[in-house]
Design a protein around this motif. Structure first.
Motif, PDB file in Angstrom:
ATOM      1  N   ASN A  59       0.832  -1.203   0.000  1.00  0.00           N
ATOM      2  CA  ASN A  59       0.000   0.000   0.000  1.00  0.00           C
ATOM      3  C   ASN A  59       0.867   1.253   0.000  1.00  0.00           C
ATOM      4  OD1 ASN A  59      -2.584  -1.349   0.277  1.00  0.00           O
ATOM      5  ND2 ASN A  59      -1.875  -1.882   2.324  1.00  0.00           N
ATOM      6  N   PRO A  60       0.555   2.220  -0.881  1.00  0.00           N
ATOM      7  CA  PRO A  60       1.326   3.464  -0.907  1.00  0.00           C
ATOM      8  C   PRO A  60       0.837   4.455   0.156  1.00  0.00           C
ATOM      9  CG  PRO A  60      -0.293   3.483  -2.666  1.00  0.00           C
ATOM     10  CD  PRO A  60      -0.427   2.157  -1.976  1.00  0.00           C
ATOM     11  N   TYR A  61       1.784   5.088   0.827  1.00  0.00           N
ATOM     12  CA  TYR A  61       1.498   6.118   1.825  1.00  0.00           C
ATOM     13  C   TYR A  61       2.480   7.265   1.641  1.00  0.00           C
ATOM     14  CZ  TYR A  61      -1.036   2.468   4.371  1.00  0.00           C
ATOM     15  OH  TYR A  61      -1.900   1.468   4.733  1.00  0.00           O
ATOM     16  N   THR A  62       2.108   8.412   2.191  1.00  0.00           N
ATOM     17  CA  THR A  62       3.006   9.562   2.278  1.00  0.00           C
ATOM     18  C   THR A  62       3.048   9.991   3.736  1.00  0.00           C
ATOM     19  OG1 THR A  62       2.364  10.302   0.068  1.00  0.00           O
ATOM     20  CG2 THR A  62       3.459  11.926   1.481  1.00  0.00           C
ATOM     21  N   THR A  63       4.248  10.281   4.234  1.00  0.00           N
ATOM     22  CA  THR A  63       4.374  10.895   5.550  1.00  0.00           C
ATOM     23  C   THR A  63       4.945  12.294   5.381  1.00  0.00           C
ATOM     24  OG1 THR A  63       6.568   9.887   5.873  1.00  0.00           O
ATOM     25  CG2 THR A  63       4.677   8.748   6.854  1.00  0.00           C
ATOM     26  N   VAL A  64       4.591  13.182   6.305  1.00  0.00           N
ATOM     27  CA  VAL A  64       5.125  14.535   6.289  1.00  0.00           C
ATOM     28  C   VAL A  64       5.655  14.870   7.673  1.00  0.00           C
ATOM     29  CG1 VAL A  64       2.915  15.691   6.820  1.00  0.00           C
ATOM     30  CG2 VAL A  64       4.710  16.937   5.581  1.00  0.00           C
ATOM     31  N   TYR A  65       6.751  15.606   7.687  1.00  0.00           N
ATOM     32  CA  TYR A  65       7.434  16.026   8.902  1.00  0.00           C
ATOM     33  C   TYR A  65       7.572  17.550   8.794  1.00  0.00           C
ATOM     34  CZ  TYR A  65       8.542  11.126   8.314  1.00  0.00           C
ATOM     35  OH  TYR A  65       8.437   9.778   8.090  1.00  0.00           O
ATOM     36  N   MET A  66       6.915  18.293   9.703  1.00  0.00           N
ATOM     37  CA  MET A  66       6.902  19.761   9.617  1.00  0.00           C
ATOM     38  C   MET A  66       7.488  20.402  10.872  1.00  0.00           C
ATOM     39  SD  MET A  66       3.168  20.497   8.052  1.00  0.00           S
ATOM     40  CE  MET A  66       2.850  20.347   6.317  1.00  0.00           C
ATOM     41  N   HIS A  67       7.832  21.658  10.740  1.00  0.00           N
ATOM     42  CA  HIS A  67       8.432  22.478  11.798  1.00  0.00           C
ATOM     43  C   HIS A  67       9.830  21.968  12.143  1.00  0.00           C
ATOM     44  CE1 HIS A  67       4.474  24.199  12.184  1.00  0.00           C
ATOM     45  NE2 HIS A  67       3.964  23.067  12.639  1.00  0.00           N
ATOM     46  N   LEU A  68      10.549  21.491  11.142  1.00  0.00           N
ATOM     47  CA  LEU A  68      11.904  20.995  11.379  1.00  0.00           C
ATOM     48  C   LEU A  68      12.885  22.160  11.531  1.00  0.00           C
ATOM     49  CD1 LEU A  68      11.934  18.143   8.708  1.00  0.00           C
ATOM     50  CD2 LEU A  68      11.760  17.866  11.193  1.00  0.00           C
ATOM     51  N   LEU A  69      13.766  22.057  12.496  1.00  0.00           N
ATOM     52  CA  LEU A  69      14.832  23.040  12.665  1.00  0.00           C
ATOM     53  C   LEU A  69      15.847  22.899  11.536  1.00  0.00           C
ATOM     54  CD1 LEU A  69      16.231  25.189  14.459  1.00  0.00           C
ATOM     55  CD2 LEU A  69      17.378  23.289  15.612  1.00  0.00           C
ATOM     56  N   SER A  70      16.114  21.634  11.162  1.00  0.00           N
ATOM     57  CA  SER A  70      17.072  21.348  10.097  1.00  0.00           C
ATOM     58  C   SER A  70      16.544  20.180   9.269  1.00  0.00           C
ATOM     59  CB  SER A  70      18.432  20.973  10.698  1.00  0.00           C
ATOM     60  OG  SER A  70      18.296  19.818  11.516  1.00  0.00           O
ATOM     61  N   ILE A  71      17.027  20.091   8.036  1.00  0.00           N
ATOM     62  CA  ILE A  71      16.680  18.993   7.132  1.00  0.00           C
ATOM     63  C   ILE A  71      17.966  18.274   6.763  1.00  0.00           C
ATOM     64  CG2 ILE A  71      15.795  18.388   4.845  1.00  0.00           C
ATOM     65  CD1 ILE A  71      13.813  20.721   5.129  1.00  0.00           C
ATOM     66  N   SER A  72      17.941  16.937   6.872  1.00  0.00           N
ATOM     67  CA  SER A  72      19.141  16.129   6.625  1.00  0.00           C
ATOM     68  C   SER A  72      19.034  15.239   5.395  1.00  0.00           C
ATOM     69  CB  SER A  72      19.416  15.244   7.857  1.00  0.00           C
ATOM     70  OG  SER A  72      19.570  16.033   9.002  1.00  0.00           O
ATOM     71  N   VAL A  73      17.967  15.383   4.609  1.00  0.00           N
ATOM     72  CA  VAL A  73      17.761  14.559   3.417  1.00  0.00           C
ATOM     73  C   VAL A  73      17.504  15.450   2.211  1.00  0.00           C
ATOM     74  CG1 VAL A  73      16.872  12.558   4.693  1.00  0.00           C
ATOM     75  CG2 VAL A  73      15.289  14.349   3.952  1.00  0.00           C
ATOM     76  N   SER A  74      17.503  14.855   1.028  1.00  0.00           N
ATOM     77  CA  SER A  74      17.225  15.609  -0.193  1.00  0.00           C
ATOM     78  C   SER A  74      16.225  14.832  -1.045  1.00  0.00           C
ATOM     79  CB  SER A  74      18.510  15.877  -0.973  1.00  0.00           C
ATOM     80  OG  SER A  74      19.168  14.662  -1.258  1.00  0.00           O
ATOM     81  N   GLU A  75      15.548  15.549  -1.929  1.00  0.00           N
ATOM     82  CA  GLU A  75      14.562  14.924  -2.811  1.00  0.00           C
ATOM     83  C   GLU A  75      15.199  13.797  -3.604  1.00  0.00           C
ATOM     84  OE1 GLU A  75      12.193  17.590  -5.200  1.00  0.00           O
ATOM     85  OE2 GLU A  75      11.900  18.952  -3.497  1.00  0.00           O
ATOM     86  N   GLY A  76      14.482  12.665  -3.694  1.00  0.00           N
ATOM     87  CA  GLY A  76      14.956  11.510  -4.431  1.00  0.00           C
ATOM     88  C   GLY A  76      15.789  10.548  -3.606  1.00  0.00           C
ATOM     89  N   GLN A  77      16.156  10.951  -2.405  1.00  0.00           N
ATOM     90  CA  GLN A  77      16.985  10.103  -1.542  1.00  0.00           C
ATOM     91  C   GLN A  77      16.155   8.951  -0.980  1.00  0.00           C
ATOM     92  OE1 GLN A  77      19.078  12.253   1.547  1.00  0.00           O
ATOM     93  NE2 GLN A  77      19.408  10.392   2.762  1.00  0.00           N
ATOM     94  N   THR A  78      16.733   7.756  -0.994  1.00  0.00           N
ATOM     95  CA  THR A  78      16.116   6.594  -0.361  1.00  0.00           C
ATOM     96  C   THR A  78      16.424   6.638   1.135  1.00  0.00           C
ATOM     97  OG1 THR A  78      16.331   5.271  -2.366  1.00  0.00           O
ATOM     98  CG2 THR A  78      16.068   4.065  -0.304  1.00  0.00           C
ATOM     99  N   VAL A  79      15.385   6.399   1.961  1.00  0.00           N
ATOM    100  CA  VAL A  79      15.548   6.437   3.408  1.00  0.00           C
ATOM    101  C   VAL A  79      15.088   5.117   4.023  1.00  0.00           C
ATOM    102  CG1 VAL A  79      15.296   8.947   3.533  1.00  0.00           C
ATOM    103  CG2 VAL A  79      13.283   7.492   3.798  1.00  0.00           C
ATOM    104  N   THR A  80      15.568   4.845   5.226  1.00  0.00           N
ATOM    105  CA  THR A  80      15.106   3.719   6.027  1.00  0.00           C
ATOM    106  C   THR A  80      14.557   4.290   7.330  1.00  0.00           C
ATOM    107  OG1 THR A  80      17.155   3.369   7.250  1.00  0.00           O
ATOM    108  CG2 THR A  80      16.982   2.307   5.077  1.00  0.00           C
TER     109      THR A  80
END
Length: 144
Positions: A59-80
């Motif tokens: 099943n496809p899902y989207t998660t969102v993380y808001m009000h971040l002080l910093s961002i450590s990832v970039s678009e297209g990056q695979t995450v675990t």
């Protein structure tokens, strides 16, 4: 999640849950393996934000993380689930984010891969994740 009295005193829809009780800069991890779909810096309402596409049990899902002080990832990056997304923000150092009253993470989930139009497909993350019971003290998530 749902209708609430927002930071401005107006009733509005809240398309996620606010997780608190951590200090500014605390590490935020991806909820599940996926691919970073969208990154927004310095939004006037939401601050620094990251959307991740996931496929869980087919099943496809989207998660969102808001009000971040910093961002450590970039678009297209695979995450675990052990990938650092960023750091918790929302505090006094984020004066550009008018939609926050203090340090917390806004965490949201949506059906499908919807980094754009997220709110139309959102649902309460508590329907999938077992977050500890809510303890209210002014209207937010304050205890684990």
């Amino acid at each position: 999640y749902g209708q609430r009295l927002d930071w401005s005193g107006s009733v509005s829809g809240h398309h996620g849950i606010d997780l608190d009780c951590v200090s500014e800069g605390t590490t935020v991890y991806a909820a599940a393996p996926g691919v970073v779909a969208r990154v927004v810096y310095y939004s006037s309402c939401g601050g620094n934000m990251v959307w991740v596409y996931h496929n869980v049990n087919g099943n496809p899902y989207t998660t969102v993380y808001m009000h971040l002080l910093s961002i450590s990832v970039s678009e297209g990056q695979t995450v675990t689930s052990s990938t650092k997304i960023g750091g918790v923000g929302g505090g006094s150092t984020m004066s550009y984010d008018a939609c926050t009253g203090g340090t917390h993470l806004h965490f949201g989930m949506a059906y499908g891969h919807n980094a754009y139009g997220f709110n139309s497909f959102s649902f309460n993350p508590r329907n999938i994740y077992s977050f500890p019971a809510l303890v209210y003290s002014g209207g937010g998530y304050f205890s684990r």
